[in-house]
Design a protein around this motif. Structure first.
Motif, PDB file in Angstrom:
ATOM      1  N   GLU A  49      35.406  27.838  38.680  1.00 22.26           N
ATOM      2  CA  GLU A  49      36.898  27.899  38.514  1.00 22.26           C
ATOM      3  C   GLU A  49      37.145  29.313  39.006  1.00 22.26           C
ATOM      4  N   ALA A  50      36.602  30.244  38.275  1.00 29.74           N
ATOM      5  CA  ALA A  50      36.735  31.793  38.382  1.00 29.74           C
ATOM      6  C   ALA A  50      35.696  32.524  38.015  1.00 29.74           C
ATOM      7  N   PRO A  51      35.274  33.507  38.416  1.00 28.21           N
ATOM      8  CA  PRO A  51      34.407  34.471  37.700  1.00 28.21           C
ATOM      9  C   PRO A  51      34.754  34.795  36.291  1.00 28.21           C
ATOM     10  N   ALA A  52      33.897  35.062  35.247  1.00 28.38           N
ATOM     11  CA  ALA A  52      34.186  35.299  33.950  1.00 28.38           C
ATOM     12  C   ALA A  52      33.231  36.211  33.442  1.00 28.38           C
ATOM     13  N   THR A  53      33.355  36.822  32.297  1.00 29.51           N
ATOM     14  CA  THR A  53      32.605  37.592  31.293  1.00 29.51           C
ATOM     15  C   THR A  53      31.928  36.646  30.415  1.00 29.51           C
ATOM     16  N   PRO A  54      30.867  36.900  29.806  1.00 24.71           N
ATOM     17  CA  PRO A  54      30.328  36.158  28.706  1.00 24.71           C
ATOM     18  C   PRO A  54      31.063  35.729  27.690  1.00 24.71           C
ATOM     19  N   SER A  55      31.790  36.738  27.312  1.00 24.56           N
ATOM     20  CA  SER A  55      32.988  36.625  26.184  1.00 24.56           C
ATOM     21  C   SER A  55      33.764  35.655  26.449  1.00 24.56           C
ATOM     22  N   ALA A  56      34.512  35.663  27.600  1.00 25.47           N
ATOM     23  CA  ALA A  56      35.504  34.650  27.855  1.00 25.47           C
ATOM     24  C   ALA A  56      34.867  33.349  28.029  1.00 25.47           C
ATOM     25  N   LEU A  57      33.669  33.333  28.650  1.00 30.34           N
ATOM     26  CA  LEU A  57      33.025  31.845  28.610  1.00 30.34           C
ATOM     27  C   LEU A  57      32.771  31.552  27.331  1.00 30.34           C
ATOM     28  N   ALA A  58      32.303  32.237  26.324  1.00 29.89           N
ATOM     29  CA  ALA A  58      32.187  31.807  24.978  1.00 29.89           C
ATOM     30  C   ALA A  58      33.518  31.101  24.281  1.00 29.89           C
ATOM     31  N   ASP A  59      34.488  31.695  24.753  1.00 31.05           N
ATOM     32  CA  ASP A  59      36.021  31.318  24.013  1.00 31.05           C
ATOM     33  C   ASP A  59      36.229  29.856  24.889  1.00 31.05           C
ATOM     34  N   THR A  60      36.107  29.793  26.126  1.00 30.70           N
ATOM     35  CA  THR A  60      36.405  28.546  26.947  1.00 30.70           C
ATOM     36  C   THR A  60      35.522  27.515  26.688  1.00 30.70           C
ATOM     37  N   VAL A  61      34.320  27.608  26.447  1.00 27.40           N
ATOM     38  CA  VAL A  61      33.366  26.262  26.239  1.00 27.40           C
ATOM     39  C   VAL A  61      33.036  26.207  24.788  1.00 27.40           C
ATOM     40  N   ASP A  62      33.739  27.095  23.940  1.00 31.72           N
ATOM     41  CA  ASP A  62      33.583  26.994  22.346  1.00 31.72           C
ATOM     42  C   ASP A  62      32.377  26.901  21.817  1.00 31.72           C
ATOM     43  N   THR A  63      31.754  28.024  22.444  1.00 32.68           N
ATOM     44  CA  THR A  63      30.117  28.402  21.628  1.00 32.68           C
ATOM     45  C   THR A  63      30.122  29.799  21.419  1.00 32.68           C
ATOM     46  N   SER A  64      28.984  30.120  20.870  1.00 36.05           N
ATOM     47  CA  SER A  64      28.706  31.638  20.527  1.00 36.05           C
ATOM     48  C   SER A  64      28.366  32.481  21.885  1.00 36.05           C
ATOM     49  N   LEU A  65      28.683  33.837  21.697  1.00 35.40           N
ATOM     50  CA  LEU A  65      28.263  34.543  22.872  1.00 35.40           C
ATOM     51  C   LEU A  65      26.819  34.744  23.089  1.00 35.40           C
TER      52      LEU A  65
END
Length: 136
Positions: A49-65
């Motif tokens: 969908e769009a490039p992202a940082t690990p912290s943004a991905l952690a928030d989006t997929v609801d898991t830990s960094l």
């Protein structure tokens, strides 16, 4: 200061050709291993969908960094994702921005001939679409 630093990566994840992976190819094991987790597949889908940082991905997929970092490392080793940019957090920490290494992932069940026919078909489809778009 954050206004001076880039916030949006310049790379469009949709600008790559599809990646065709045959079940019998030698590097397929790394791809399937990296995508064996639902979380990993969610991360990769989000990156399309769009490039992202690990912290943004952690928030989006609801898991830990830490979990996201683990899956990104596995997917990077399998050449599914790559670092496309760096951003700075509000605290000034440098963060990598990830995107898919290739276009959409196509998995082909069958032998090497099936995989090659699929690669050819995708190439022909793209060729016929560009020809019809230009009116040739």
């Amino acid at each position: 200061m954050s206004e001076l630093l880039p916030q949006e990566p310049p790379t469009d994840p949709g600008e790559h050709d599809p990646e065709v992976v045959g079940l019998e190819e030698t590097d397929t094991s790394a791809v399937f291993s990296a995508l064996s987790s639902r979380t990993a597949r969610s991360i990769l889908s989000r990156l399309y969908e769009a490039p992202a940082t690990p912290s943004a991905l952690a928030d989006t997929v609801d898991t830990s960094l830490q979990n996201v970092s683990y899956h990104l490392e596995n997917m990077s080793d399998a050449d599914l994702v790559t670092v496309v940019d760096q951003r700075y957090s509000e605290k000034g920490n440098e963060m990598d921005v990830y995107a898919p290494s290739n276009g959409p992932l196509v998995v082909v069940g069958g032998d090497a001939a099936h995989t090659e026919r699929t690669r050819t078909a995708i190439g022909l489809l793209e060729l016929s679409e560009s020809t019809s778009a230009t009116g040739d």
